[in-house]
Design a protein around this motif. Structure first.
Motif, PDB file in Angstrom:
ATOM      1  N   GLY A  89     -10.980 -22.560 -53.789  1.00 21.13           N
ATOM      2  CA  GLY A  89     -12.430 -22.569 -53.659  1.00 21.13           C
ATOM      3  C   GLY A  89     -12.923 -21.847 -52.417  1.00 21.13           C
ATOM      4  O   GLY A  89     -12.231 -20.992 -51.864  1.00 21.13           O
ATOM      5  N   GLU A  90     -14.140 -22.164 -52.029  1.00 24.37           N
ATOM      6  CA  GLU A  90     -14.697 -21.630 -50.795  1.00 24.37           C
ATOM      7  C   GLU A  90     -15.278 -22.796 -50.012  1.00 24.37           C
ATOM      8  O   GLU A  90     -15.910 -23.678 -50.582  1.00 24.37           O
ATOM      9  CB  GLU A  90     -15.813 -20.609 -51.080  1.00 24.37           C
ATOM     10  N   PRO A 110     -16.132 -25.047 -55.736  1.00 24.45           N
ATOM     11  CA  PRO A 110     -14.981 -25.883 -56.085  1.00 24.45           C
ATOM     12  C   PRO A 110     -13.777 -25.013 -56.456  1.00 24.45           C
ATOM     13  O   PRO A 110     -13.941 -23.875 -56.898  1.00 24.45           O
ATOM     14  CB  PRO A 110     -15.478 -26.654 -57.315  1.00 24.45           C
ATOM     15  N   ALA A 111     -12.600 -25.538 -56.257  1.00 23.43           N
ATOM     16  CA  ALA A 111     -11.385 -24.855 -56.717  1.00 23.43           C
ATOM     17  C   ALA A 111     -11.297 -24.970 -58.235  1.00 23.43           C
ATOM     18  O   ALA A 111     -11.696 -25.986 -58.811  1.00 23.43           O
ATOM     19  CB  ALA A 111     -10.158 -25.488 -56.077  1.00 23.43           C
ATOM     20  N   GLU A 112     -10.796 -23.923 -58.874  1.00 21.28           N
ATOM     21  CA  GLU A 112     -10.625 -23.960 -60.331  1.00 21.28           C
ATOM     22  C   GLU A 112      -9.158 -24.223 -60.648  1.00 21.28           C
ATOM     23  O   GLU A 112      -8.281 -23.559 -60.117  1.00 21.28           O
ATOM     24  CB  GLU A 112     -11.044 -22.626 -60.947  1.00 21.28           C
ATOM     25  N   ILE A 113      -8.927 -25.169 -61.540  1.00 21.44           N
ATOM     26  CA  ILE A 113      -7.556 -25.554 -61.869  1.00 21.44           C
ATOM     27  C   ILE A 113      -7.299 -25.278 -63.351  1.00 21.44           C
ATOM     28  O   ILE A 113      -7.813 -25.978 -64.219  1.00 21.44           O
ATOM     29  CB  ILE A 113      -7.315 -27.039 -61.524  1.00 21.44           C
ATOM     30  N   PHE A 114      -6.544 -24.225 -63.609  1.00 21.74           N
ATOM     31  CA  PHE A 114      -6.207 -23.849 -64.984  1.00 21.74           C
ATOM     32  C   PHE A 114      -4.895 -24.512 -65.389  1.00 21.74           C
ATOM     33  O   PHE A 114      -3.899 -24.382 -64.693  1.00 21.74           O
ATOM     34  CB  PHE A 114      -6.052 -22.331 -65.095  1.00 21.74           C
ATOM     35  N   ILE A 129      -8.325 -26.646 -39.631  1.00 27.14           N
ATOM     36  CA  ILE A 129      -9.036 -27.840 -40.097  1.00 27.14           C
ATOM     37  C   ILE A 129      -9.624 -27.571 -41.481  1.00 27.14           C
ATOM     38  O   ILE A 129      -9.953 -26.436 -41.831  1.00 27.14           O
ATOM     39  CB  ILE A 129     -10.170 -28.298 -39.144  1.00 27.14           C
ATOM     40  N   THR A 130      -9.702 -28.627 -42.264  1.00 27.46           N
ATOM     41  CA  THR A 130     -10.203 -28.543 -43.637  1.00 27.46           C
ATOM     42  C   THR A 130     -11.073 -29.756 -43.890  1.00 27.46           C
ATOM     43  O   THR A 130     -10.993 -30.746 -43.155  1.00 27.46           O
ATOM     44  CB  THR A 130      -9.028 -28.613 -44.640  1.00 27.46           C
ATOM     45  N   LYS A 131     -11.880 -29.661 -44.919  1.00 25.25           N
ATOM     46  CA  LYS A 131     -12.699 -30.829 -45.257  1.00 25.25           C
ATOM     47  C   LYS A 131     -11.901 -31.852 -46.048  1.00 25.25           C
ATOM     48  O   LYS A 131     -12.079 -33.049 -45.910  1.00 25.25           O
ATOM     49  CB  LYS A 131     -13.911 -30.379 -46.074  1.00 25.25           C
ATOM     50  N   THR A 132     -11.013 -31.345 -46.907  1.00 28.18           N
ATOM     51  CA  THR A 132     -10.333 -32.212 -47.871  1.00 28.18           C
ATOM     52  C   THR A 132      -8.877 -32.491 -47.510  1.00 28.18           C
ATOM     53  O   THR A 132      -8.203 -33.239 -48.211  1.00 28.18           O
ATOM     54  CB  THR A 132     -10.337 -31.554 -49.263  1.00 28.18           C
ATOM     55  N   SER A 187     -10.300 -23.618 -49.666  1.00 25.52           N
ATOM     56  CA  SER A 187     -10.860 -22.318 -49.281  1.00 25.52           C
ATOM     57  C   SER A 187      -9.897 -21.177 -49.515  1.00 25.52           C
ATOM     58  O   SER A 187      -9.419 -20.534 -48.602  1.00 25.52           O
ATOM     59  CB  SER A 187     -11.354 -22.333 -47.852  1.00 25.52           C
ATOM     60  N   GLY A 188      -9.650 -20.976 -50.785  1.00 22.64           N
ATOM     61  CA  GLY A 188      -9.054 -19.717 -51.154  1.00 22.64           C
ATOM     62  C   GLY A 188      -7.558 -19.684 -51.320  1.00 22.64           C
ATOM     63  O   GLY A 188      -7.026 -18.687 -51.789  1.00 22.64           O
ATOM     64  N   ASP A 189      -6.838 -20.732 -50.947  1.00 23.41           N
ATOM     65  CA  ASP A 189      -5.403 -20.678 -51.204  1.00 23.41           C
ATOM     66  C   ASP A 189      -5.136 -21.026 -52.658  1.00 23.41           C
ATOM     67  O   ASP A 189      -5.554 -22.065 -53.165  1.00 23.41           O
ATOM     68  CB  ASP A 189      -4.654 -21.616 -50.264  1.00 23.41           C
TER      69      ASP A 189
END
Lengths: 395, 395, 395, 395
Positions: free
Chosen positions: A65-66, A79-83, A262-265, A271-273
């Motif tokens: 995500g971003e 949001p991150a997309e999970i396929f 640092i990350t929120k989650t 954020s992009g990984d």
């Protein structure tokens, strides 16, 4: 087939490299999700059809995500997309199951129960892409009775025990991601990666761990908490390892530019990984390039006849069992190649290499080794159950 | 601009056609979702920025799922996909919000609170597609103080009161989807569509209502419940309407082939019925091809300066207010065209047509009408609040 | 059913509003794509099965892209996403067709042949979402022989001739998007929207037309070209219309901030403008809120038994035919409501309203009108062919 | 850092397993696409910015389609979906590029030029998912001048020469996928997988090759063509290998049930086989579980500072160079570990192990080896160019 029994010799390369992608690493997250989906499908198939039907969900992709994160907080902006991909039987005998619904539900529950700071509803997009599989493979899937037939020509390998470095790498990640540690250190996220390098007897451990922004007031606070965490890691190493060592945490930090991990989650997928199934840890929980490795993705394959999964799990369990049971075995490596279309307990070839205690005769060891190997091969379908009920770890 | 006041004459066409797509109709579902997203964005913008920022989420698509349904139950085989599109400001003044997360969350809550038999987690896939909008439109969005400027040249229209047929169509759907009715009749789903045709004084009402399979044992049971439901509809009509009528329910049923309108979730999106924003009811809750209609999608537009939304809501509220307040007004139709870039209370043209009670002089009526019209135009920004807080219905 | 013949009276409202979303408007693009898909499916079904099978692809969504455009050029930063939804029969009689492949191919060809500056490969993402439809509807689809049965209770309406304002609005867009005009004015894109308002005899035409950046050197050049284009529009209007008028082009331009309506592709979908099927022009090519309108999306519906399509096209063709053939008819409006499950030439009700030349007796006109109406109803399936082979325009 | 030079001893395990996933295997297809995208991005960055900007597109997923295939033809029923993920810089210095457009275009061209029977427009759906990357990494990307800094702690390994089995496996796939072979045998598709197992001196080669249905009339024809193909494979093996061998082709065929390996496109992605980047061949073109392997996905990583790519390619090139230049070297294995943040020519550790001809002194060899190693390390940025211009193969 005959199983080949061989005596190896103690060998330790000068250099050793070991890596563990922790529970919250993008590749591990998608491994975990797809494995969970396979397990839930197995249970639903058993529930509805009394037999596990064909499925293979060993493909998955997380598109990161971003986020814009800052000390004290931050915002997820995409949001991150999970396929979640693969194929599975949707219907048989006039009954059907909601394959993609089960997949989404399993993914959600897996994420919710493993990642404290992730809001699945608002921070992920779940995208099932599981095609209808053919139901005419049912016959090979009876769980009781005959042995299933191998779906492919495939290779599995496993070893025991872990080397010192391997043990350390594994233990550090497990410690940091343990409930007790998290309780004391809520500011450390689940995305933890541990890399160990040994040159001669000297080891160097590098840990990357995502901190959780809401617990960190400012740069000074971050540095303080990081130093504390690093000293705990060092304590853990010195307790377990006698030799010389160095240890590092979050080496990418750049204090001058106020840029720290640092990350929120607690997860870098925010954020992009990106992550993919089968790109992370092998069935032993580690990436061990100096050992024989299988490239098979274990996560998401069905545990009934997918030898790329079963043989890797079997090989580790078998090797561990030998080392556990026989003091005279210093180390064991089991390697096994399937024969497509043959019962999975009739591999094309298999090879057990052991290093024995000094002085112990291989000829004395051999019948004992055979005994254990035969027992595992005869009860090979227990591996299926171990996998479904989470008794064998797979990544 | 001047507002044009005109006296119309009582006219009733020989034929009248009215349709209402109920709460659970695919087009209404996506209208409802996108409107809810706009409302939640408004609240979050106010919360974070103290002002509603630019957004327009008036595009959305539901791609129906696949289901195999049978008396007593059934299975969803593919979840429905819900695409939520548009654009919105993600960040301003160094602060940002999780636009797509808010969208997914609003959609989930809307679905959960309106559709009892839908399992959002397992039976829908939520796909936000909301692009980043530019923040430099902020200035026109101050909620207090100046009047916002119209975003477009656009047209709105509204009328009061409802005709007999319109009232009936609306009432039937609302009754069937009321909590009391659902409590007594849990077997009737939310996907209800009512069509009314009048030729002369004779009306014909056709209702399509999805039954919920788990409450229906077999064909006989279905027929029994359907007859009961139909007789209730007929009772409702005869209570409200004096003229001749016919009423039908689920005319597509084919008993011979055991094919009747049953669903697992009470919604036809479960098996292939698609929906789009702006394709269903107009702001009055109905589709009324024999009346002046705006083609604007009202749902999902921002309620601050999107005149395609505000003017349609305003026109209905204003017409209703006039009819409510003045006994001498038999009916009112308000039509208003915006001037792009001008304050929204300075339309390019506006037109109020009233039919007065027999004998009432138009010249006597005019100042009273003006009074109400002016009051609404002066307080036009109240429409924004009415919309955000759900006081004006919009589909 | 009887068809109702009525005499109307000349009525012209004081205000009239007319809009045309040109060929390159987001809503028109997706209308055009979905209609093209339906046509190509029809041809492939005829080719493979000798009969048109069931399909309905009247849902589609364009999610606009992102672009950064400047005088002389610019870059597309995110392609627009084009979702094509609905359902269609994939297989019957042991033969199958590649529904989604046909859809993508039709979309690509439509885009390539209509939008000169759009690079489909690099600037759009084509996303088919067309579910498998049931093949058991075949029987109602035989093209020769019996009349198909109406798929729904639906409403169509059409009129002739166009009012002065309608003619103007239509003609302006068609002129700007004509090959000759484009040859002389390559700098004007296909995304053209024309809005006309008439108050009394005074009309006001507002045109929005996307300019193509690579042909525009700077602001001065833009202003020069825009003034030239506007004076041509004015010339066109004054040639066709005797009354007073005003005309405007690209009223959103803000020269001070160097912000004008330029695009890379000539299309606003390149940067965030979204589109949906059925939200643009009605079957007459216009949006006419002051006339009776059907809300049905005509584009993408199958032309065999989808009365929401056939009746709207039929109504316009029929009204035009009457006006063309009989000098004594000033205007005609045809309205028709289907009977679900009945042959499409047996509507539930139909209504022809004509305004006759002064002095012409309605009773003399009636048999002549009946003659034409009957001819159209008897040959109603010709509408299907007109649609497939592009002889009747639909948006 | 010092590079470690060591003498190894000739060792050949009793069992050897080697696999090559051919050009048309799902995992190879997506490797090929993502690598092509990286190459095209490099060229565009150089073109627009004069320097390669940051990107990493080493994640991708193919979700297989659906097809119904029969002798003589068949139909694709659902196109395969190709997700292309990762991140890349979209803009810098006020200029931008169309990252996703370039990706789609590169994918299209790669597919079209490699897979004769695939219709990209109708049989694939291209879905770019490439997020915006940060431009502030530019400084480390200058192509001329300084050496780039390693992006990660990563490991690469390479060896030379290929073993007999490895050579055979590689050669068989390359032969079958060579233009000359395809010209003579248009009925054999590109999805070819070769697996070789050696036990002692006895080898067993198993080939799976998708036949192309339109060239195959019936089962008899298939069997005939398959036998011909198998005998050519056997001829190729016996020419290259002296020992005993067996060879098999399409062992999954089941003649009794008329089930053989035919496809419409020559690719198994047409019907449900999925693929992921980094799950197939290592940089040497093979999967070699009995050798040291890196798990890094090489395809799609940027060739400037992604050591997971550069080091694997470097290691193979270097080992091959040594074996090519020095007759006295029987085999060479190079292993190299990066130091995150250090120049890529200053690895944390590196290790060259050679097996020398009988009697050749290691001390004589060492300076010569050093000479070559140093030359490669000094010119390490040439690897970048080799990769971009396709001179080093990577899967």
């Amino acid at each position: 087939m005959g199983i080949n029994y061989r005596q190896g010799e103690l060998a330790r390369s000068y250099v050793e490299l070991v890596e563990r992608k922790g529970l919250g690493h993008p590749d591990s997250i998608i491994d975990g999700i797809m494995e969970e989906i396979s397990k839930e499908l197995c249970k639903e198939y058993l529930n509805v059809f009394d037999v596990i039907l064909h499925h293979n969900v060993d493909k998955g992709l997380i598109v990161g995500g971003e986020a814009s994160v800052e000390f004290g907080g931050g915002t997820i902006e995409k949001p991150a997309e999970i396929f979640m991909a693969g194929r599975a039987v949707y219907e048989a005998d006039g009954k059907s199951i909601n394959v993609e619904g089960i997949a989404m539900d399993a993914a959600r529950k897996y994420l919710e129960s493993n990642f404290r700071h992730l809001n699945v509803d608002k921070q992920t997009i779940l995208l099932p892409k599981i095609r209808r599989g053919s139901a005419d493979l049912i016959s090979i899937f009876k769980m009781k009775g005959e042995i299933p037939l191998a779906n492919d020509t495939s290779f599995g390998t496993g070893f025991a025990p872990y080397s010192d470095l391997e043990s350390l790498v594994l233990e550090i990640e497990r410690r940091i991601n343990s409930p007790e540690y998290k309780k004391k250190n809520p500011h450390i996220g689940e995305d933890v990666k541990v890399m160990g390098v040994r040159e001669g007897d000297r080891i160097r451990i590098t840990v990357a761990a995502a901190f959780v922004s809401k617990y960190i007031n400012d740069l000074g606070h971050y540095i303080e908490l990081k130093e504390k965490a690093l000293s705990e890691i060092k304590a853990l190493i010195s307790k377990a390892y006698d030799g010389e060592f160095e240890a590092y945490l979050n080496t990418g930090d750049d204090y001058k530019n106020n840029s720290v991990y640092i990350t929120k989650t607690g997860l870098s997928i925010e954020s992009g990984d990106d992550g993919e199934v089968g790109r992370g840890n092998r069935a032993c929980g580690l990436i061990t390039p100096y050992r024989k490795m299988s490239l098979e993705a274990v996560a998401g394959k069905n545990p009934v006849n997918h030898v790329g999964k079963i043989y890797n799990v079997l090989a580790h369990e078998l090797a561990r069992d030998i080392v556990r049971q026989y003091d005279f075995v210093e180390s064991a490596t089991f390697t096994i190649v399937s024969q497509i279309g043959s019962p999975i307990n009739e591999p094309k070839s298999a090879d057990l290499e052991v290093v024995l205690s000094k002085g112990y005769e291989f000829e004395n060891a051999k019948p004992k080794l055979k005994y254990i190997v035969n027992a595992w091969m005869e009860n090979i379908t227990e591996i299926t159950e171990r996998i479904i009920y989470g008794k064998s770890s797979i990544f």
